[in-house]
Design an enzyme around this catalytic site. Sequence first.
Site, PDB file in Angstrom:
ATOM      1  N   GLU A 181      14.603  -2.845   1.577  1.00 16.95           N
ATOM      2  CA  GLU A 181      15.651  -3.287   0.807  1.00 16.95           C
ATOM      3  C   GLU A 181      16.296  -1.969  -0.026  1.00 16.95           C
ATOM      4  OE1 GLU A 181      14.803  -6.611  -1.420  1.00 16.95           O
ATOM      5  OE2 GLU A 181      16.853  -6.796  -2.425  1.00 16.95           O
ATOM      6  N   ARG A 240      -1.153  -4.677   2.078  1.00 15.62           N
ATOM      7  CA  ARG A 240      -0.404  -3.525   1.443  1.00 15.62           C
ATOM      8  C   ARG A 240      -1.318  -2.628   0.755  1.00 15.62           C
ATOM      9  NH1 ARG A 240       3.940  -5.912  -0.808  1.00 15.62           N
ATOM     10  NH2 ARG A 240       4.500  -4.375  -2.229  1.00 15.62           N
ATOM     11  N   LYS A 275       9.002  -1.950  -7.162  1.00 16.14           N
ATOM     12  CA  LYS A 275      10.348  -1.205  -7.449  1.00 16.14           C
ATOM     13  C   LYS A 275      10.794  -1.790  -8.900  1.00 16.14           C
ATOM     14  CE  LYS A 275      11.853  -1.694  -3.341  1.00 16.14           C
ATOM     15  NZ  LYS A 275      12.630  -2.064  -2.050  1.00 16.14           N
TER      16      LYS A 275
HETATM   17  P1  ATP Z   1       8.402  -3.628  -3.942  1.00 14.81           P
HETATM   18  O1  ATP Z   1       7.865  -4.861  -3.982  1.00 14.81           O
HETATM   19  O2  ATP Z   1       7.793  -2.371  -4.207  1.00 14.81           O
HETATM   20  O3  ATP Z   1       9.927  -3.888  -4.367  1.00 14.81           O
HETATM   21  P2  ATP Z   1       9.346  -4.322  -1.308  1.00 14.81           P
HETATM   22  O4  ATP Z   1       8.207  -4.906  -0.360  1.00 14.81           O
HETATM   23  O5  ATP Z   1      10.119  -5.271  -2.016  1.00 14.81           O
HETATM   24  O6  ATP Z   1       8.522  -3.521  -2.298  1.00 14.81           O
HETATM   25  P3  ATP Z   1      11.151  -3.457   0.721  1.00 14.81           P
HETATM   26  O7  ATP Z   1      12.071  -2.498   0.522  1.00 14.81           O
HETATM   27  O8  ATP Z   1      11.320  -4.820   0.979  1.00 14.81           O
HETATM   28  O9  ATP Z   1       9.974  -3.160  -0.689  1.00 14.81           O
HETATM   29  O10 ATP Z   1       9.877  -3.112   1.838  1.00 14.81           O
HETATM   30  C1  ATP Z   1      10.057  -2.146   2.918  1.00 14.81           C
HETATM   31  C2  ATP Z   1       8.938  -2.573   3.713  1.00 14.81           C
HETATM   32  O11 ATP Z   1       7.840  -1.630   3.062  1.00 14.81           O
HETATM   33  C3  ATP Z   1       8.383  -3.867   4.191  1.00 14.81           C
HETATM   34  O12 ATP Z   1       8.197  -3.928   5.262  1.00 14.81           O
HETATM   35  C4  ATP Z   1       7.319  -3.758   3.162  1.00 14.81           C
HETATM   36  O13 ATP Z   1       6.320  -4.781   3.531  1.00 14.81           O
HETATM   37  C5  ATP Z   1       6.537  -2.444   3.111  1.00 14.81           C
HETATM   38  N1  ATP Z   1       5.757  -2.238   1.841  1.00 14.81           N
HETATM   39  C6  ATP Z   1       6.380  -2.143   0.512  1.00 14.81           C
HETATM   40  N2  ATP Z   1       5.437  -1.806  -0.327  1.00 14.81           N
HETATM   41  C7  ATP Z   1       4.343  -1.666   0.305  1.00 14.81           C
HETATM   42  C8  ATP Z   1       2.933  -1.408  -0.027  1.00 14.81           C
HETATM   43  N3  ATP Z   1       2.535  -1.185  -1.094  1.00 14.81           N
HETATM   44  N4  ATP Z   1       1.977  -1.210   1.278  1.00 14.81           N
HETATM   45  C9  ATP Z   1       2.509  -1.250   2.344  1.00 14.81           C
HETATM   46  N5  ATP Z   1       3.802  -1.421   2.886  1.00 14.81           N
HETATM   47  C10 ATP Z   1       4.547  -1.720   1.786  1.00 14.81           C
HETATM   48 MG    MG Z   2      11.220  -6.765  -0.777  1.00 15.33          MG
END
Ligand code: ATP
Ligand code: MG
Length: 559
Positions: free
Chosen positions: A36, A261, A271
Amino acid sequence: MDTEKVESKNFLEVKIENDLANGVNDGRVLTRFPPEPNGYLHIGHAKSICVNFGLAQKFGGKTNLRFDDTNPVKEDTEYVESIKKDIKWLGFEWEGEELYASDYFDQLYAMAVQLIEKGLAYVDDSTSEEIAAHKGSPTVPGKPTPNRSRSIEENLDLFARMKAGEFPDGAKVLRAKIDLSSPNMHLRDPLMYRILRAHHHRTGDDWVIYPMYDFAHGQSDSIEGITHSICTLEFENHRPLYDWFIEKLEIFPSKQTEFARLNLNYTVMSKRRLRQLVEEGHVNGWDDPRMPTISAFRRRGYSPASIRNFAQKVGVARRDNVIDMALLEFSVREDLNKVSSRVMGVLDPVKLVITNFPEGKEELLSIENNPEDPESGSREVPFSRELYIERGDFMEDPPKKFFRLGPGKNVRLKGAYILHCEDFSKDENGEISEIRCTYYEDSKSGSDTSGVKAKGTLHWVSIPHAVKVEVRNYDRLFSAEFPMADPEKDFKEFINPNSLEVLTEVYVEPALQSAKVGEHYQFMRKGYYCLDPDATENHLVFNRTVGLRDSWAKKHGKK
Ligand code: ATP
Ligand code: MG
C-alpha cells in the site's frame, strides 16, 4: 553461523513444487508483491519481497508489483516512487509495468453489481455503530439490519446512485450478504464499498465510492491471474472471504497461502509508527539510518546482498516469532567483510611525532585494500613524521596486558614501522597533547630485518595528508528489546538517547577524498563506514554502517 549449509525446502516451496507436479495452472507461477503506497518500505516488506520474488525466480515464474491503492486518504506518489526504487535496489525486477489496484476500479464496480444481481450484496444505510452492534461477537450471532432484505432492484438503484454521488460520505455502504452467524467475523456481511470524497493519487476525483481492501485485494489477484498469493498470517481469517468472492464471481481462483510476518527486536515496524517517528522529529526522515526502512539501510551502508541473505537465514515460518537484530547485523558484517576496502581513519585523534623521522620527508607505503579479496589490489598511503593515532591507543600508565602504546613500549603502525614510545606532554587540562616516539628504520612492514618485537598494531593517519571529515555513529534506535510490549507506555519513551553520535574532528587517509556513495569501507579496528549522500567535496560525512563485532549484548549485559 554457516551460510553454506544444505538448503532445506520451506513449506511455500514444497507447496509450489506439489502444484507444479500436479499440473495446477498449467505449471505457471505468478506471485505478486502488493504494497500500500502509504509509507516507505521496511525490513518486513523486504522479507516479503525476497519471499515473493525469490519463489518466482526459483520456479521459473514471474512477480507482479501491484500497488494496493484503495485508500485514497493516506496514499502518495512519493511513496510509489520510493517503493519502486527500493525493490530495484534489493535486486528484483517485477514483470512488465507496475500495476495498481485502482486500475481495476471499473472491474471491481462491475463485480459488485454482479453480486447485487445475484442477491449476494446489499446497500445498508445503517451507521457504522449500528452495523457493529448488529454484528454480534464471536460467541453471539449477528442480527440483520433492516436493509438486509432490500430487493435486488432497489440495491442496484441505490448502488448506482452511491457511485453518482447522490449521498453524503458515510451515508451508505455496500455489504456482501454472506452469513451473520458465521464463527468467522469476516463473513458476517463485510463491507465492500464505502462513500468517500477524497482525491485519489491516480483516479483523481473520478470516484466518490471506494472498494474496501478485502473486496479489492483478492479480486485484484484474480484479475492478474496470480497463482500463488502469499501473505502474512493476519490475513488467514480473511481467506474464506476472498474464496467466497472468487467462487460467487466465478473468476480465476488465486490461492492464498500465509506465512509468519517478520518481527525484529529493538525496533518498530508498522508504517503508522514509523511515520510518527518521522513526523514528530525523533529521526531525520524516513531514510534516517536508524530507521528499519530499506531506504535507511541503503543510506547506512547495508548492502542489498546482506538483506537478501538475512531474509534467507530467517526463512519462512508458519508461526509468529521474533528475530534478533543481531542476526541482521551479523548478515551485514558477513557481506561487508568480503566487499569493503580497508582504510584508516582516526576517530578520536591525538598527535604523535616520530622524532628521528626527517622533517619534511614523505614516504608512500603500499597497503593492501582487502585481505579477503585478492583482486582488490593495494593503495599507497603517505607516511610522515607527524601522525594522528587514537587517543585510546595510548596510556600514560598502562597495565601489563595493554599491547598498544605507553611510555617505553613498542607498537607497530599498520603497514609501516615499529615505534618506541619515548615520552609525551599534556595540555593545561591534563589531557595528553603529544606523544613522542622513535622508529626503527629497518622494521618496515614486509621487509622487517630489525628483530624488534611489537605485540600490537595501530592504525594511523599522516597529519599533513589527513582529510578532516564528520562521522555519524549510529546505534539501535530503541534501548528496549520490545518497545511496544507495554500498552500503557508510549513506544517513543524507549528511544535510545545514544542512538546517534556525531564526531566532527575525524581524520582519514587521503584516499577517502574520492569516496563514493554506495561503496563500503572498513575503518580498520573501528567499524564499517560509508559516505552519506549529504556529503560534499569539502565536507565529507561518513555513516557507521555497523561495528566490527556485536558489542550491544556485551554493553547491555545481555547473554
Ligand atoms: P505495516 O503494518 O507495516 O504498515 P502493511 O502490511 O500494512 O505493513 P503493506 O504495504 O500492506 O504493509 O504490505 C505489503 C506486503 O508486505 C504485504 O503482503 C504484507 O503482508 C507484507 N509485509 C508487511 N509487513 C511485513 C512483515 N513484517 N513481514 C513480512 N511481510 C510483511
Ligand atoms: Mg496494510
